[in-house]
Write a protein that holds these residues in place. Sequence first.
Motif, PDB file in Angstrom:
ATOM      1  N   THR A  61       0.015  38.382  15.340  1.00  0.00           N
ATOM      2  CA  THR A  61      -0.170  39.094  14.068  1.00  0.00           C
ATOM      3  C   THR A  61      -0.833  38.226  13.008  1.00  0.00           C
ATOM      4  OG1 THR A  61       2.009  38.473  13.216  1.00  0.00           O
ATOM      5  CG2 THR A  61       1.870  40.535  14.506  1.00  0.00           C
ATOM      6  N   LEU A  62      -1.024  36.932  13.281  1.00  0.00           N
ATOM      7  CA  LEU A  62      -1.623  36.023  12.299  1.00  0.00           C
ATOM      8  C   LEU A  62      -3.143  36.047  12.396  1.00  0.00           C
ATOM      9  CD1 LEU A  62       0.679  32.906  12.714  1.00  0.00           C
ATOM     10  CD2 LEU A  62       0.702  34.570  10.853  1.00  0.00           C
ATOM     11  N   ASP A  63      -3.805  35.996  11.255  1.00  0.00           N
ATOM     12  CA  ASP A  63      -5.251  35.835  11.202  1.00  0.00           C
ATOM     13  C   ASP A  63      -5.513  34.332  11.188  1.00  0.00           C
ATOM     14  OD1 ASP A  63      -7.940  35.607  10.611  1.00  0.00           O
ATOM     15  OD2 ASP A  63      -7.873  36.946   8.870  1.00  0.00           O
ATOM     16  N   MET A  64      -5.930  33.790  12.320  1.00  0.00           N
ATOM     17  CA  MET A  64      -6.094  32.340  12.440  1.00  0.00           C
ATOM     18  C   MET A  64      -7.235  31.791  11.575  1.00  0.00           C
ATOM     19  SD  MET A  64      -3.728  31.129  14.281  1.00  0.00           S
ATOM     20  CE  MET A  64      -2.464  31.712  15.378  1.00  0.00           C
ATOM     21  N   GLY A  65      -8.053  32.657  11.014  1.00  0.00           N
ATOM     22  CA  GLY A  65      -9.131  32.205  10.135  1.00  0.00           C
ATOM     23  C   GLY A  65      -8.761  32.253   8.671  1.00  0.00           C
ATOM     24  N   ALA A  66      -7.539  32.673   8.381  1.00  0.00           N
ATOM     25  CA  ALA A  66      -7.086  32.768   6.990  1.00  0.00           C
ATOM     26  C   ALA A  66      -5.863  31.875   6.805  1.00  0.00           C
ATOM     27  CB  ALA A  66      -6.743  34.220   6.644  1.00  0.00           C
ATOM     28  N   GLY A  67      -5.442  31.720   5.599  1.00  0.00           N
ATOM     29  CA  GLY A  67      -4.268  30.902   5.322  1.00  0.00           C
ATOM     30  C   GLY A  67      -3.002  31.513   5.900  1.00  0.00           C
ATOM     31  N   ILE A  68      -2.068  30.657   6.270  1.00  0.00           N
ATOM     32  CA  ILE A  68      -0.784  31.100   6.810  1.00  0.00           C
ATOM     33  C   ILE A  68       0.029  31.672   5.650  1.00  0.00           C
ATOM     34  CG2 ILE A  68       1.327  30.337   7.970  1.00  0.00           C
ATOM     35  CD1 ILE A  68      -0.480  27.999   9.119  1.00  0.00           C
ATOM     36  N   PRO A  69       0.573  32.873   5.815  1.00  0.00           N
ATOM     37  CA  PRO A  69       1.379  33.451   4.720  1.00  0.00           C
ATOM     38  C   PRO A  69       2.543  32.531   4.351  1.00  0.00           C
ATOM     39  CG  PRO A  69       1.038  35.057   6.476  1.00  0.00           C
ATOM     40  CD  PRO A  69       0.537  33.731   6.985  1.00  0.00           C
ATOM     41  N   ALA A  70       3.062  32.713   3.156  1.00  0.00           N
ATOM     42  CA  ALA A  70       4.219  31.943   2.692  1.00  0.00           C
ATOM     43  C   ALA A  70       5.318  32.927   2.300  1.00  0.00           C
ATOM     44  CB  ALA A  70       3.848  31.057   1.516  1.00  0.00           C
ATOM     45  N   HIS A  88      -5.357  20.992   5.639  1.00  0.00           N
ATOM     46  CA  HIS A  88      -5.143  20.759   4.215  1.00  0.00           C
ATOM     47  C   HIS A  88      -5.163  22.050   3.382  1.00  0.00           C
ATOM     48  CE1 HIS A  88      -9.434  20.680   4.981  1.00  0.00           C
ATOM     49  NE2 HIS A  88      -9.638  20.976   3.708  1.00  0.00           N
ATOM     50  N   ASN A  89      -5.774  23.124   3.921  1.00  0.00           N
ATOM     51  CA  ASN A  89      -5.843  24.417   3.234  1.00  0.00           C
ATOM     52  C   ASN A  89      -4.853  25.437   3.795  1.00  0.00           C
ATOM     53  OD1 ASN A  89      -7.970  23.921   1.352  1.00  0.00           O
ATOM     54  ND2 ASN A  89      -9.437  24.012   3.025  1.00  0.00           N
ATOM     55  N   HIS A  90      -3.898  25.017   4.618  1.00  0.00           N
ATOM     56  CA  HIS A  90      -2.931  25.919   5.274  1.00  0.00           C
ATOM     57  C   HIS A  90      -3.613  26.831   6.294  1.00  0.00           C
ATOM     58  CE1 HIS A  90       0.312  24.840   2.476  1.00  0.00           C
ATOM     59  NE2 HIS A  90      -0.576  24.971   1.527  1.00  0.00           N
ATOM     60  N   ILE A  91      -4.753  26.419   6.825  1.00  0.00           N
ATOM     61  CA  ILE A  91      -5.470  27.187   7.841  1.00  0.00           C
ATOM     62  C   ILE A  91      -5.137  26.577   9.202  1.00  0.00           C
ATOM     63  CG2 ILE A  91      -7.747  27.955   8.669  1.00  0.00           C
ATOM     64  CD1 ILE A  91      -7.174  28.943   5.848  1.00  0.00           C
ATOM     65  N   PRO A  92      -4.777  27.387  10.210  1.00  0.00           N
ATOM     66  CA  PRO A  92      -4.550  26.819  11.546  1.00  0.00           C
ATOM     67  C   PRO A  92      -5.805  26.129  12.074  1.00  0.00           C
ATOM     68  CG  PRO A  92      -3.674  29.045  11.421  1.00  0.00           C
ATOM     69  CD  PRO A  92      -4.490  28.827  10.175  1.00  0.00           C
ATOM     70  N   HIS A  93      -5.607  25.067  12.822  1.00  0.00           N
ATOM     71  CA  HIS A  93      -6.721  24.326  13.415  1.00  0.00           C
ATOM     72  C   HIS A  93      -7.409  25.165  14.487  1.00  0.00           C
ATOM     73  CE1 HIS A  93      -4.341  21.171  11.529  1.00  0.00           C
ATOM     74  NE2 HIS A  93      -5.418  20.419  11.564  1.00  0.00           N
ATOM     75  N   ASN A  94      -8.538  24.665  14.945  1.00  0.00           N
ATOM     76  CA  ASN A  94      -9.290  25.326  16.009  1.00  0.00           C
ATOM     77  C   ASN A  94      -9.446  24.362  17.176  1.00  0.00           C
ATOM     78  OD1 ASN A  94     -10.813  27.138  17.414  1.00  0.00           O
ATOM     79  ND2 ASN A  94     -12.696  26.736  16.285  1.00  0.00           N
ATOM     80  N   PRO A  95      -8.760  24.614  18.300  1.00  0.00           N
ATOM     81  CA  PRO A  95      -7.828  25.704  18.559  1.00  0.00           C
ATOM     82  C   PRO A  95      -6.501  25.456  17.831  1.00  0.00           C
ATOM     83  CG  PRO A  95      -7.846  24.220  20.428  1.00  0.00           C
ATOM     84  CD  PRO A  95      -8.893  23.724  19.467  1.00  0.00           C
ATOM     85  N   LEU A 139     -13.839  33.035   0.576  1.00  0.00           N
ATOM     86  CA  LEU A 139     -12.629  32.226   0.442  1.00  0.00           C
ATOM     87  C   LEU A 139     -11.569  32.643   1.455  1.00  0.00           C
ATOM     88  CD1 LEU A 139     -12.279  32.031  -3.436  1.00  0.00           C
ATOM     89  CD2 LEU A 139     -13.070  30.231  -1.884  1.00  0.00           C
ATOM     90  N   ALA A 140     -11.541  33.912   1.827  1.00  0.00           N
ATOM     91  CA  ALA A 140     -10.530  34.408   2.758  1.00  0.00           C
ATOM     92  C   ALA A 140     -10.731  33.860   4.165  1.00  0.00           C
ATOM     93  CB  ALA A 140     -10.551  35.930   2.784  1.00  0.00           C
ATOM     94  N   GLN A 141     -11.957  33.499   4.518  1.00  0.00           N
ATOM     95  CA  GLN A 141     -12.259  32.998   5.853  1.00  0.00           C
ATOM     96  C   GLN A 141     -12.893  31.609   5.734  1.00  0.00           C
ATOM     97  OE1 GLN A 141     -11.648  34.456   8.960  1.00  0.00           O
ATOM     98  NE2 GLN A 141     -10.444  35.915   7.806  1.00  0.00           N
ATOM     99  N   LEU A 142     -12.071  30.614   5.517  1.00  0.00           N
ATOM    100  CA  LEU A 142     -12.555  29.239   5.417  1.00  0.00           C
ATOM    101  C   LEU A 142     -12.846  28.689   6.805  1.00  0.00           C
ATOM    102  CD1 LEU A 142     -10.009  27.928   2.773  1.00  0.00           C
ATOM    103  CD2 LEU A 142     -12.381  28.580   2.379  1.00  0.00           C
ATOM    104  N   GLU A 143     -13.693  27.696   6.858  1.00  0.00           N
ATOM    105  CA  GLU A 143     -13.999  27.065   8.147  1.00  0.00           C
ATOM    106  C   GLU A 143     -12.760  26.355   8.667  1.00  0.00           C
ATOM    107  OE1 GLU A 143     -16.963  23.652   9.867  1.00  0.00           O
ATOM    108  OE2 GLU A 143     -17.654  24.918   8.237  1.00  0.00           O
ATOM    109  N   ARG A 144     -12.473  26.576   9.946  1.00  0.00           N
ATOM    110  CA  ARG A 144     -11.281  25.973  10.543  1.00  0.00           C
ATOM    111  C   ARG A 144     -11.555  24.533  10.943  1.00  0.00           C
ATOM    112  NH1 ARG A 144      -9.334  29.971  14.973  1.00  0.00           N
ATOM    113  NH2 ARG A 144      -7.697  28.426  15.157  1.00  0.00           N
ATOM    114  N   THR A 145     -10.565  23.687  10.738  1.00  0.00           N
ATOM    115  CA  THR A 145     -10.639  22.268  11.081  1.00  0.00           C
ATOM    116  C   THR A 145     -10.434  22.102  12.581  1.00  0.00           C
ATOM    117  OG1 THR A 145      -9.722  21.718   8.918  1.00  0.00           O
ATOM    118  CG2 THR A 145      -9.603  20.007  10.624  1.00  0.00           C
ATOM    119  N   PRO A 146     -11.305  21.340  13.255  1.00  0.00           N
ATOM    120  CA  PRO A 146     -11.111  21.137  14.699  1.00  0.00           C
ATOM    121  C   PRO A 146      -9.834  20.351  14.996  1.00  0.00           C
ATOM    122  CG  PRO A 146     -13.287  20.351  13.977  1.00  0.00           C
ATOM    123  CD  PRO A 146     -12.501  20.691  12.746  1.00  0.00           C
ATOM    124  N   ALA A 147      -9.166  20.728  16.069  1.00  0.00           N
ATOM    125  CA  ALA A 147      -7.983  19.994  16.552  1.00  0.00           C
ATOM    126  C   ALA A 147      -8.423  19.095  17.694  1.00  0.00           C
ATOM    127  CB  ALA A 147      -6.916  20.962  17.040  1.00  0.00           C
TER     128      ALA A 147
END
Length: 144
Positions: A84-93, A125-132, A21-29
């Motif tokens: 400092t952000l883990d682009m494969g995880a959700g963006i902190p709030a 939709h999951n607060h995960i940054p897109h790829n790229p 769950l911590a490393q969800l698949e990133r959505t393509p941009a």
Amino acid sequence: MRIPVPALALAAALVFTMPALAQLERTPAPAGAAVYFIEPAAGATLSNPVTLRFGLRGMGVAPAGVEHGNTGHHHLLINVDPATLDMGAGIPADDQHRHFGGGQTEVTLVLPPGEHRLQLLLGDHNHIPHNPPVMSEVITVRVR
């Protein structure tokens, strides 16, 4: 105290699925997608409350939780080094990572006096940054 077997099974399942769950698949941009500040301009001197307006090109805005192709929602990074952000995880709030999961494209907020580095980051939709990642340039503003 005895723990029922179904509860043990559920706990074990959660422990083993948490890393996934911590490393969800990133959505393509899509190519050419860009997020930017409509206002304020880089280098602006502002008074509180500060209004920020967000722009997006090559994609659409959709609320968090709504999975639709080529869309995302805004996140405002305040004085954050994106390295400092883990682009494969959700963006902190928190106060430095502001979420606009309702699909908002502007905000009025109070910033402490001084200089601030602002950057936008689109999340899926999951607060995960897109790829790229779809990130704005950093702008610096001064608040009186």
